[in-house]
Design a protein around this motif. Structure first.
Motif, PDB file in Angstrom:
ATOM      1  N   ALA A 120       0.818  -1.216   0.000  1.00 17.33           N
ATOM      2  CA  ALA A 120       0.000   0.000   0.000  1.00 17.33           C
ATOM      3  C   ALA A 120       0.848   1.261   0.000  1.00 17.33           C
ATOM      4  O   ALA A 120       0.416   2.307  -0.492  1.00 17.33           O
ATOM      5  CB  ALA A 120      -0.929  -0.003   1.211  1.00 17.33           C
ATOM      6  N   LEU A 121       2.066   1.170   0.539  1.00 19.34           N
ATOM      7  CA  LEU A 121       2.926   2.350   0.605  1.00 19.34           C
ATOM      8  C   LEU A 121       3.482   2.727  -0.762  1.00 19.34           C
ATOM      9  O   LEU A 121       3.808   3.895  -1.006  1.00 19.34           O
ATOM     10  CB  LEU A 121       4.079   2.079   1.582  1.00 19.34           C
ATOM     11  N   TRP A 122       3.573   1.765  -1.677  1.00 17.91           N
ATOM     12  CA  TRP A 122       4.269   1.996  -2.944  1.00 17.91           C
ATOM     13  C   TRP A 122       3.378   1.914  -4.170  1.00 17.91           C
ATOM     14  O   TRP A 122       3.781   2.359  -5.246  1.00 17.91           O
ATOM     15  CB  TRP A 122       5.408   0.974  -3.082  1.00 17.91           C
ATOM     16  N   GLN A 123       2.184   1.367  -4.051  1.00 19.35           N
ATOM     17  CA  GLN A 123       1.392   1.066  -5.242  1.00 19.35           C
ATOM     18  C   GLN A 123       0.919   2.301  -6.000  1.00 19.35           C
ATOM     19  O   GLN A 123       0.594   2.209  -7.188  1.00 19.35           O
ATOM     20  CB  GLN A 123       0.205   0.185  -4.875  1.00 19.35           C
ATOM     21  N   SER A 124       0.933   3.469  -5.364  1.00 17.53           N
ATOM     22  CA  SER A 124       0.511   4.691  -6.047  1.00 17.53           C
ATOM     23  C   SER A 124       1.674   5.622  -6.370  1.00 17.53           C
ATOM     24  O   SER A 124       1.472   6.732  -6.863  1.00 17.53           O
ATOM     25  CB  SER A 124      -0.512   5.454  -5.195  1.00 17.53           C
ATOM     26  N   SER A 125       2.883   5.180  -6.126  1.00 18.80           N
ATOM     27  CA  SER A 125       4.039   6.052  -6.302  1.00 18.80           C
ATOM     28  C   SER A 125       4.287   6.364  -7.775  1.00 18.80           C
ATOM     29  O   SER A 125       4.076   5.534  -8.659  1.00 18.80           O
ATOM     30  CB  SER A 125       5.293   5.389  -5.721  1.00 18.80           C
ATOM     31  N   ALA A 126       4.774   7.581  -8.011  1.00 19.22           N
ATOM     32  CA  ALA A 126       5.140   7.995  -9.372  1.00 19.22           C
ATOM     33  C   ALA A 126       6.649   7.972  -9.573  1.00 19.22           C
ATOM     34  O   ALA A 126       7.141   8.496 -10.575  1.00 19.22           O
ATOM     35  CB  ALA A 126       4.609   9.400  -9.637  1.00 19.22           C
ATOM     36  N   GLN A 127       7.382   7.347  -8.660  1.00 19.80           N
ATOM     37  CA  GLN A 127       8.837   7.502  -8.657  1.00 19.80           C
ATOM     38  C   GLN A 127       9.607   6.460  -9.451  1.00 19.80           C
ATOM     39  O   GLN A 127      10.793   6.668  -9.724  1.00 19.80           O
ATOM     40  CB  GLN A 127       9.345   7.476  -7.214  1.00 19.80           C
ATOM     41  N   ALA A 128       9.019   5.349  -9.826  1.00 19.44           N
ATOM     42  CA  ALA A 128       9.825   4.287 -10.440  1.00 19.44           C
ATOM     43  C   ALA A 128       8.939   3.298 -11.184  1.00 19.44           C
ATOM     44  O   ALA A 128       7.712   3.385 -11.166  1.00 19.44           O
ATOM     45  CB  ALA A 128      10.638   3.564  -9.365  1.00 19.44           C
ATOM     46  N   HIS A 129       9.598   2.340 -11.844  1.00 21.17           N
ATOM     47  CA  HIS A 129       8.890   1.229 -12.468  1.00 21.17           C
ATOM     48  C   HIS A 129       8.572   0.117 -11.467  1.00 21.17           C
ATOM     49  O   HIS A 129       7.582  -0.602 -11.614  1.00 21.17           O
ATOM     50  CB  HIS A 129       9.739   0.607 -13.584  1.00 21.17           C
ATOM     51  N   LEU A 130       9.457  -0.027 -10.471  1.00 21.72           N
ATOM     52  CA  LEU A 130       9.368  -1.204  -9.607  1.00 21.72           C
ATOM     53  C   LEU A 130       9.947  -0.861  -8.236  1.00 21.72           C
ATOM     54  O   LEU A 130      10.934  -0.139  -8.131  1.00 21.72           O
ATOM     55  CB  LEU A 130      10.169  -2.348 -10.228  1.00 21.72           C
ATOM     56  N   PHE A 131       9.297  -1.390  -7.180  1.00 25.73           N
ATOM     57  CA  PHE A 131       9.787  -1.252  -5.814  1.00 25.73           C
ATOM     58  C   PHE A 131      10.096  -2.646  -5.267  1.00 25.73           C
ATOM     59  O   PHE A 131       9.254  -3.551  -5.344  1.00 25.73           O
ATOM     60  CB  PHE A 131       8.755  -0.569  -4.922  1.00 25.73           C
ATOM     61  N   LEU A 132      11.284  -2.800  -4.696  1.00 29.84           N
ATOM     62  CA  LEU A 132      11.689  -4.055  -4.070  1.00 29.84           C
ATOM     63  C   LEU A 132      11.810  -3.804  -2.572  1.00 29.84           C
ATOM     64  O   LEU A 132      12.619  -2.982  -2.126  1.00 29.84           O
ATOM     65  CB  LEU A 132      13.022  -4.544  -4.638  1.00 29.84           C
ATOM     66  N   THR A 133      11.011  -4.505  -1.787  1.00 29.06           N
ATOM     67  CA  THR A 133      11.002  -4.281  -0.352  1.00 29.06           C
ATOM     68  C   THR A 133      12.063  -5.133   0.337  1.00 29.06           C
ATOM     69  O   THR A 133      12.626  -6.066  -0.245  1.00 29.06           O
ATOM     70  CB  THR A 133       9.617  -4.579   0.235  1.00 29.06           C
ATOM     71  N   ARG A 134      12.311  -4.833   1.597  1.00 32.43           N
ATOM     72  CA  ARG A 134      13.417  -5.472   2.305  1.00 32.43           C
ATOM     73  C   ARG A 134      13.147  -6.938   2.615  1.00 32.43           C
ATOM     74  O   ARG A 134      14.091  -7.693   2.904  1.00 32.43           O
ATOM     75  CB  ARG A 134      13.725  -4.697   3.595  1.00 32.43           C
ATOM     76  N   ASP A 135      11.903  -7.352   2.537  1.00 34.09           N
ATOM     77  CA  ASP A 135      11.573  -8.755   2.758  1.00 34.09           C
ATOM     78  C   ASP A 135      11.582  -9.558   1.456  1.00 34.09           C
ATOM     79  O   ASP A 135      11.258 -10.744   1.457  1.00 34.09           O
ATOM     80  CB  ASP A 135      10.219  -8.886   3.445  1.00 34.09           C
ATOM     81  N   GLY A 136      11.944  -8.911   0.342  1.00 35.65           N
ATOM     82  CA  GLY A 136      12.080  -9.634  -0.920  1.00 35.65           C
ATOM     83  C   GLY A 136      10.826  -9.691  -1.755  1.00 35.65           C
ATOM     84  O   GLY A 136      10.672 -10.606  -2.574  1.00 35.65           O
ATOM     85  N   ALA A 137       9.929  -8.725  -1.619  1.00 29.38           N
ATOM     86  CA  ALA A 137       8.737  -8.646  -2.463  1.00 29.38           C
ATOM     87  C   ALA A 137       8.921  -7.541  -3.497  1.00 29.38           C
ATOM     88  O   ALA A 137       9.719  -6.615  -3.317  1.00 29.38           O
ATOM     89  CB  ALA A 137       7.496  -8.383  -1.619  1.00 29.38           C
ATOM     90  N   ALA A 138       8.169  -7.647  -4.596  1.00 31.41           N
ATOM     91  CA  ALA A 138       8.250  -6.665  -5.674  1.00 31.41           C
ATOM     92  C   ALA A 138       6.869  -6.089  -5.950  1.00 31.41           C
ATOM     93  O   ALA A 138       5.887  -6.831  -6.031  1.00 31.41           O
ATOM     94  CB  ALA A 138       8.799  -7.329  -6.943  1.00 31.41           C
ATOM     95  N   TYR A 139       6.807  -4.756  -6.102  1.00 34.70           N
ATOM     96  CA  TYR A 139       5.542  -4.079  -6.358  1.00 34.70           C
ATOM     97  C   TYR A 139       5.693  -3.110  -7.524  1.00 34.70           C
ATOM     98  O   TYR A 139       6.648  -2.328  -7.586  1.00 34.70           O
ATOM     99  CB  TYR A 139       5.082  -3.326  -5.110  1.00 34.70           C
ATOM    100  N   SER A 140       4.729  -3.178  -8.453  1.00 32.15           N
ATOM    101  CA  SER A 140       4.721  -2.308  -9.628  1.00 32.15           C
ATOM    102  C   SER A 140       3.739  -1.164  -9.385  1.00 32.15           C
ATOM    103  O   SER A 140       2.530  -1.381  -9.389  1.00 32.15           O
ATOM    104  CB  SER A 140       4.310  -3.097 -10.876  1.00 32.15           C
ATOM    105  N   PRO A 141       4.223   0.051  -9.157  1.00 34.97           N
ATOM    106  CA  PRO A 141       3.314   1.150  -8.831  1.00 34.97           C
ATOM    107  C   PRO A 141       2.468   1.570 -10.021  1.00 34.97           C
ATOM    108  O   PRO A 141       2.948   1.627 -11.153  1.00 34.97           O
ATOM    109  CB  PRO A 141       4.269   2.273  -8.411  1.00 34.97           C
ATOM    110  N   GLN A 142       1.196   1.831  -9.765  1.00 41.39           N
ATOM    111  CA  GLN A 142       0.264   2.333 -10.773  1.00 41.39           C
ATOM    112  C   GLN A 142       0.203   1.419 -12.000  1.00 41.39           C
ATOM    113  O   GLN A 142      -0.141   1.860 -13.093  1.00 41.39           O
ATOM    114  CB  GLN A 142       0.649   3.759 -11.178  1.00 41.39           C
TER     115      GLN A 142
END
Length: 294
Positions: free
Chosen positions: A145-167
């Motif tokens: 939820a913290l990254w799914q609306s971000s306009a900053q990148a193509h992909l977010f990789l969290t410290r627990d090893g998950a990947a989220y594609s914003p927007q």
């Protein structure tokens, strides 16, 4: 008119004064000058606390240096089988393996070439050490939820090893996320792939200094976690690099956000405490495991 044309051409090839070691941008080719390896040696110069970029070119790990710009030998079927054994969906690594990478607008269209490594610089405005549970899946900065609306990148990789594609973005989506791209203009959109890696920061302060500055913000974010990225992040970042390069047909040019933006006022300082050798070894190990699945 002739003078104006000549002046415009010179502007397109002359380096910014801040690029003292050869990272020279060429507007005509929409890329930095030099071979892929030469570009990587400049774009992966070490980044120190506060965003200080090394004057000397990066000493790249041998295997990484041998790959950059060269054809990718990893096959799609083998990578798909490997990802299945890891419980990773291929679409979580920036899109499907059969999808093209982004390209720039206009003619000729230039495909994505740069794999930009960022960190999120999440500020914990405290003098205390980083929390022990910062890498746990339930930590607030590791939540989708913290990254799914971000306009900053193509992909977010969290410290627990998950990947989220914003927007809903993928590596097929032309996007800009650096001062360099914004400064040059829309001609750069589609040339860079942006991967954010969640990292915590806290301020560096004298004992009697206030945590909050005059603007009401945390005084600074100079102290980063060390190591900067977890082993799970490094593994996922390596797989993302492999998948994106496979889609490109050649090994992309990795780059640090801070180095790209070094010529610009208010540039960035990420990634902090990134272990390039460890990441290269992670890519090596993953490639070896993938090729064994053939």
């Amino acid at each position: 008119m002739r003078f104006a044309c000549i002046f415009t051409i010179l502007l397109s090839i002359l380096p910014s004064a801040a690029w003292s070691k050869g990272c020279t941008w060429d507007n005509t080719t929409v890329r930095y000058q030099g071979t892929a390896l030469e570009q990587a040696k400049c774009l992966l110069r070490s980044v120190g606390k506060g965003g200080t970029v090394a004057d000397t070119e990066a000493q790249l790990p041998a295997h990484l240096a041998a790959r950059i710009g060269q054809p990718v030998s990893v096959g799609r079927s083998a990578l798909r089988r490997y990802l299945a054994t890891q419980g990773i969906q291929e679409t979580s690594l920036g899109g499907g393996l059969d999808d093209p990478l982004s390209t720039t607008e206009g003619e000729p269209a230039h495909p994505a070439l740069y794999f930009v490594i960022h960190d999120t610089s999440n500020i914990l405005c405290t003098r205390e050490d980083f929390p022990d549970g910062s890498d746990a899946p339930d930590a607030p900065w590791n939540q989708a939820a913290l990254w799914q609306s971000s306009a900053q990148a193509h992909l977010f990789l969290t410290r627990d090893g998950a990947a989220y594609s914003p927007q809903g973005r993928t590596f097929s989506t032309p996007w800009r996320a650096t001062k360099h791209e914004m400064s040059i203009g829309v001609s750069t959109r589609g040339r860079f792939l942006h991967i954010e890696n969640v990292q915590l920061r806290r301020p560096e302060l004298d004992n009697d200094a206030s945590l909050i500055n005059a603007e009401g913000h945390c005084a600074n974010d100079r102290i980063a976690q060390s190591p900067g990225f977890t082993s799970r992040q490094m593994h996922l970042l390596g797989l993302t690099y492999i998948a994106a390069s496979l889609r490109a047909g050649h090994w992309l040019i990795p780059a640090y956000h801070a180095v790209i933006d070094a010529p610009y006022p208010g540039g960035h300082d990420d990634p902090q405490n990134f272990d390039l050798r460890l990441w290269s070894e992670t890519v090596d190990a993953a490639v070896a495991d993938i090729e064994r699945t053939n």
